[in-house]
Design an enzyme around this catalytic site. Structure first.
Site, short mmCIF file in Angstrom:
data_model
loop_
_atom_site.label_atom_id
_atom_site.label_comp_id
_atom_site.label_asym_id
_atom_site.label_seq_id
_atom_site.Cartn_x
_atom_site.Cartn_y
_atom_site.Cartn_z
N GLY A 187 0.71 -1.29 0.07
CA GLY A 187 0.09 -0.01 0.17
C GLY A 187 1.01 1.19 -0.03
O GLY A 187 0.37 2.47 0.47
N THR A 188 2.21 1.28 -0.27
CA THR A 188 3.09 2.20 -0.15
C THR A 188 2.50 3.40 -1.18
O THR A 188 2.29 4.43 -0.85
CB THR A 188 4.33 1.90 -1.18
OG1 THR A 188 4.62 0.48 -0.81
CG2 THR A 188 5.35 2.90 -0.54
N TRP B 127 -0.39 4.16 -2.29
CA TRP B 127 -1.69 4.64 -1.54
C TRP B 127 -1.36 5.60 -0.57
O TRP B 127 -1.94 6.97 -0.67
CB TRP B 127 -2.54 3.43 -1.15
CG TRP B 127 -3.85 3.65 -0.65
CD1 TRP B 127 -4.38 5.00 -0.95
CD2 TRP B 127 -4.74 3.00 0.24
NE1 TRP B 127 -5.91 4.80 -0.41
CE2 TRP B 127 -5.82 3.56 0.30
CE3 TRP B 127 -4.60 1.54 0.62
CZ2 TRP B 127 -7.03 3.02 1.00
CZ3 TRP B 127 -5.52 1.03 1.30
CH2 TRP B 127 -6.85 1.79 1.61
N HIS C 86 11.84 1.37 0.46
CA HIS C 86 11.43 -0.19 0.99
C HIS C 86 12.71 -0.68 1.47
O HIS C 86 12.70 -2.07 1.68
CB HIS C 86 11.39 -0.89 -0.75
CG HIS C 86 10.04 -0.74 -1.24
ND1 HIS C 86 8.81 -0.41 -0.61
CD2 HIS C 86 9.60 -0.58 -2.58
CE1 HIS C 86 8.02 -0.23 -1.56
NE2 HIS C 86 8.20 -0.39 -2.59
N MET D 278 -7.75 6.25 -8.03
CA MET D 278 -6.49 6.24 -8.19
C MET D 278 -6.04 5.38 -9.50
O MET D 278 -5.27 5.79 -10.39
CB MET D 278 -5.58 5.65 -7.04
CG MET D 278 -5.61 6.69 -5.87
SD MET D 278 -4.58 6.04 -4.52
CE MET D 278 -3.20 5.75 -5.01
#
Ligand code: A3P
Length: 305
Positions: free
Chosen positions: A55-56, A58, A112, A249
């Site tokens: 979900g990065t 997002w 990350h 999105m």
């Protein structure tokens, strides 16, 4: 800008290692090291850390909407830049030299990298904020497999056995820790979470759960806005919820990268529980055992449906 993926993740792309951790192609030890040693951090900086497919994108979009949602020009500028510039370790385009030239009123970074490769001491000492997002490891694995299918290098001699086309085989290799993206050999997502989770109760740290964001976006987005010091009115909050819904999105990404579908699939399903359509019972049980073994001494309770 999403098209640039094809360049970074080209057919011959190989992973690089940093202190025993494997970074995926495109993520550069040199850039990560410069970020660790030299990058200037200040109290308006926000670092969004996560493991891939949790979900990065997002969370980054939510933060951008909160900060710039009332100013379409800024929003467009920063969102267009975000992909290329915001990863600490995204070396191919993002040399620290580039960071230095951009003076944002606030800077939103993502990473990350595993926790030991990020200079958290510096981030904390300078008053920056950390947002970490987790997602249940079964849906993360499924999302990862679909994403990895788009890597041009998946068919190379090196990667083929690590990223098998066959679905069951893919998860077997992944769960055995043979791919070990952003992790040490034999390790993976759960070990990465464990290292980051030690910051859970630190000042200036917010841990988010993908499934909670799905179930109650108003609540979680309000939490993020308050945390970054930009509380929203009801109208602004509704607006951010709407703009960062999966449907919005996805639609937006189709506008900016219409021909990207066969490559990096960022907006696939955005659901909780898709793992039931993909993992075998044995694979699901293996994940349950690993969660117990690796995260059993934390209070993390994943939400699987
Ligand atoms: P799926 O593949 O399960 O659909 P990351 O940005 O860390 O790579 O994570 C990608 C995952 O987050 C993908 O999961 C993607 O669809 C999901 N995602 C992206 N935007 C989302 C949103 N607005 N709402 C819910 N899920 C979203």
């Amino acid at each position: 800008y999403l098209k640039q993926f094809k360049i970074f993740f080209g057919e011959d792309a190989m992973p690089k290692e940093m202190n025993g951790y494997r970074l995926l192609p495109g993520f550069e030890p040199d850039s990560a090291k410069v970020a660790y040693d030299q990058m200037e951090i200040n109290e308006s900086d926000i670092l969004i850390a996560s493991y891939p497919k949790t979900g990065t994108t997002w969370v980054v979009s939510i933060v951008h909407q909160i900060l710039y949602g009332d100013n379409p020009a800024d929003l467009e500028k920063y969102s267009a830049l975000q992909f290329c510039f915001h990863y600490l370790e995204f070396g191919a385009v993002c040399k620290y030299e580039v960071f230095k030239k951009i003076s944002f009123p606030r800077q939103v970074f993502a990473t990350h990298l595993p926790e030991p490769l990020v200079n958290m001491k510096k981030f904390k000492a300078n008053g920056a904020k950390l947002i970490y997002v987790i997602r249940n490891p079964k849906d993360q694995a499924v999302s990862w497999r679909h994403f990895a299918k788009g890597f041009a290098f998946a068919k190379s001699e090196f990667w083929k056995p690590l990223l098998p086309e066959d679905e069951k085989e893919f998860y077997d290799v992944y769960l055995a820790g043979n791919q070990y993206a952003f992790a040490k050999k034999g390790e993976g997502y759960l070990e990465c979470i464990k290292e980051w989770y030690k910051h859970k109760n630190d000042e200036n740290v917010l841990f988010l759960v993908y499934e909670e964001m799905k179930k109650n976006p108003h609540n979680e987005i309000k939490k993020i806005a308050d945390f970054i010091g930009k509380p929203l009115s009801d109208e602004q909050l509704n607006n951010v919820v709407e703009k960062t819904s999966f449907a919005s999105m996805k639609k937006e990404s189709e506008k900016t990268a219409p021909d990207n579908n066969e490559g990096a699939q960022f907006f696939r399903k955005g659901q909780i529980g898709d793992w039931k359509n993909h993992l075998t019972v044995a694979q699901s049980e293996l994940i349950d055992r690993k969660v117990k073994e690796i995260l059993g001494d934390t209070d993390i309770q994943f939400i699987y449906e």
